[in-house]
Each structure stands twice: as C-alpha cells, then as structure tokens.
Design a protein around this motif. Structure first.
Motif, PDB file in Angstrom:
ATOM      1  N   UNK A  11      10.465  11.773   2.931  1.00 15.12           N
ATOM      2  CA  UNK A  11       9.592  13.063   3.077  1.00 15.12           C
ATOM      3  C   UNK A  11       8.521  10.840   2.166  1.00 15.12           C
ATOM      4  N   UNK A  12       9.421  10.520   1.043  1.00 15.06           N
ATOM      5  CA  UNK A  12       8.029   9.690   0.588  1.00 15.06           C
ATOM      6  C   UNK A  12       8.715   8.712   1.966  1.00 15.06           C
ATOM      7  N   UNK A  13       8.976   8.470   2.549  1.00 16.67           N
ATOM      8  CA  UNK A  13       8.412   6.654   3.704  1.00 16.67           C
ATOM      9  C   UNK A  13       7.792   7.480   4.592  1.00 16.67           C
ATOM     10  N   UNK A  19       0.244   6.811   4.418  1.00 16.36           N
ATOM     11  CA  UNK A  19      -0.745   5.451   3.271  1.00 16.36           C
ATOM     12  C   UNK A  19      -1.078   4.352   4.073  1.00 16.36           C
ATOM     13  N   UNK A  20      -0.611   3.646   5.186  1.00 20.47           N
ATOM     14  CA  UNK A  20      -0.656   2.163   5.486  1.00 20.47           C
ATOM     15  C   UNK A  20      -1.868   2.736   6.797  1.00 20.47           C
ATOM     16  N   UNK A  21      -2.107   4.306   7.349  1.00 24.64           N
ATOM     17  CA  UNK A  21      -3.023   3.991   8.201  1.00 24.64           C
ATOM     18  C   UNK A  21      -4.282   5.410   7.971  1.00 24.64           C
ATOM     19  N   UNK A  22      -3.896   5.811   6.587  1.00 26.38           N
ATOM     20  CA  UNK A  22      -5.146   6.644   6.249  1.00 26.38           C
ATOM     21  C   UNK A  22      -6.022   6.271   4.732  1.00 26.38           C
ATOM     22  N   UNK A  23      -6.737   6.347   3.792  1.00 27.37           N
ATOM     23  CA  UNK A  23      -6.641   6.258   2.884  1.00 27.37           C
ATOM     24  C   UNK A  23      -6.454   7.847   2.214  1.00 27.37           C
ATOM     25  N   UNK A  24      -5.028   7.707   1.082  1.00 28.99           N
ATOM     26  CA  UNK A  24      -4.711   8.725   0.608  1.00 28.99           C
ATOM     27  C   UNK A  24      -3.957   9.218  -0.448  1.00 28.99           C
ATOM     28  N   UNK A  25      -3.840   9.572  -1.307  1.00 22.50           N
ATOM     29  CA  UNK A  25      -3.682  10.148  -2.528  1.00 22.50           C
ATOM     30  C   UNK A  25      -1.890  11.319  -2.587  1.00 22.50           C
ATOM     31  N   UNK A  26      -1.288  10.970  -3.172  1.00 24.36           N
ATOM     32  CA  UNK A  26      -0.740  11.864  -3.351  1.00 24.36           C
ATOM     33  C   UNK A  26      -0.553  12.836  -4.764  1.00 24.36           C
TER      34      UNK A  26
END
Length: 245
Positions: A11-13, A19-26
């Motif tokens: 899941x972490x991977x 995150x490298x493709x989209x602007x994301x926040x956990x």
C-alpha cells in the motif's frame, strides 16, 4: 480515493507511486467518503449517512421537522392543487437528485458472511411492461454487483468457492431467467436473460425464492408499514450509532 489491502508495504509503495503522478495527500484512516461516514468500534465498522441527511435537511429548511416512522406514507396518492404556489424548478430537481443518491424501482442489498456490504436503490432507465420485468431488471443489476464483489474478493486473495444466492420474491422473474424458451413478452430483455442464464448454468448463482414479507429490499422500492420497516432494519443490522445508550 480509497486504498485497501492486507499488505501495508505494498500500500505504501502504491501511494508513493501515485504521488509521483498526481498531487496527493494521505488523509489517514477512512472517516468520510462520498457522503458516507465511517465509524469504528470493537463491534466492527459502521457506515452512516447521518451527516449527509442533516446537511440535506438544513439546506431545505426542514431540520426542525418531526421525524416520521417511514420515509413514505403507505397508499399515498399525489394530488394537484390549483392554488398551490409553483416551486423553483432547479431547486426541486437538485433536491430530487440528492434524494435519489440517499434512498427508485430497482433495489437490492448485498451480504457477505452475513454482513451487509453494499446496497442500491435506483430508478430504472427503461419503462417495465410488467412487475415481473421490473423484478427481472433488478435481478440483473444485483447479479452485476455480485460479480463485481466476486472479482474484488478474488483480487484480494479471497476467491468465493460456493454458489452465490440471489433472493427474489417474484416467481415469474425466476421462471424467465431459467426458461430457455423465448416469449414475446421477454424479447426486449433477451440480452439480460441470456446473461443470467449463462451464469446459472455455470453455477455462479442460484435463485432461491423468498416470500414478499421477508424481502428486505422492499424498503428501498416501496412504502411499507412501520413494523415491516423496523423488522427489516433489524435483519439488515442497521442501527443508529449516535443514539443514546
């Protein structure tokens, strides 16, 4: 986006890759998604639309209204009143859309391991020519949901091995699904019928008959008595987690 699985490292991977493709926040553990609250306790995970309903009541100015035993009055007939003030069309359409998202002729519940996992109530996109056809279209939607859950469980490593049950309270609809003979009254649903027949022959599904009074999905599609409603809610395991103990 909801990410689930039993391998925290994987899941972490996946999160790192996304995150490298989209602007994301956990945002951490799931708490609220698409109008559904998620609460956890020692008894399990509970889903609730309380906040969504409260927001809807607030927007329509009905937050102070008294609660009713059932969502719809039994045997209620709509009427036309000449002196009635016309309502705002856009506001009315928006409200109906929101109600459809919360609560409709096709409806079903899906259980897994005795637990309610998915449900749906939606107006059919075609006009049914009989009650049997309406039930048949509902069966088709229910089967598609079961196939999706079967595929999801398989991908998660829990492939179902037993035949799945789809309970229907209409013997005519069950007969249409099982009968190879074509009839004029079913020719416009032949694609659905062959799809269902194929799954029956592969023993993916079976259609046990259930009495109408025991059909839980009726609370999604019609007005029923207060007693039947609360009995169905008990069987579905639906309760108010915010009610005082």
């Amino acid at each position: 986006m909801i990410i689930t699985g039993n391998d925290k490292q994987e899941i972490s991977q996946l999160q790192d890759y996304l995150a490298t493709e989209f602007e994301m926040k956990d945002l951490g553990g799931l708490k609220y998604f698409l109008g559904i609250e998620v609460a956890r306790s020692q008894q399990g995970i509970f889903l609730s639309q309380r906040k969504y309903v409260l927001d809807l009541l607030t927007d329509t100015g009905m937050l102070d209204c008294k609660p009713a035993d059932t969502p719809i009055v039994q045997n209620h007939h709509l009427g036309e009143y000449p002196d009635q003030v016309p309502t705002n069309k856009e506001r009315y359409q928006r409200l109906v859309g929101r109600l459809i998202y919360l609560k409709s002729t096709s409806g079903y519940f899906t259980f897994m391991g005795g637990n309610l996992v998915t449900w749906r109530s939606k107006k059919q996109n075609v006009v049914a020519l009989s009650s049997a056809e309406a039930e048949f279209k509902g069966m088709t939607k229910g089967i598609c949901e079961l196939l999706w859950l079967r595929k999801l469980l398989t991908e998660l490593g829990y492939k179902p091995t037993s035949t799945m049950n789809l309970f229907c309270d209409n013997k005519a609809a069950i007969a249409i699904a099982q009968n190879l003979v074509q009839h004029d009254r079913t020719k416009h649903v032949e694609v659905d019928r062959h799809f269902i027949k194929q799954k029956l022959e592969a023993k993916v599904f079976q259609f046990p008959f259930v009495k109408s009074e025991d059909q839980l999905a009726d609370i999604l599609t019609k007005a029923i008595s207060s007693k039947a409603l609360h009995n169905s809610l008990d069987q579905l395991g639906i309760g108010d987690i915010y009610a005082p103990t």
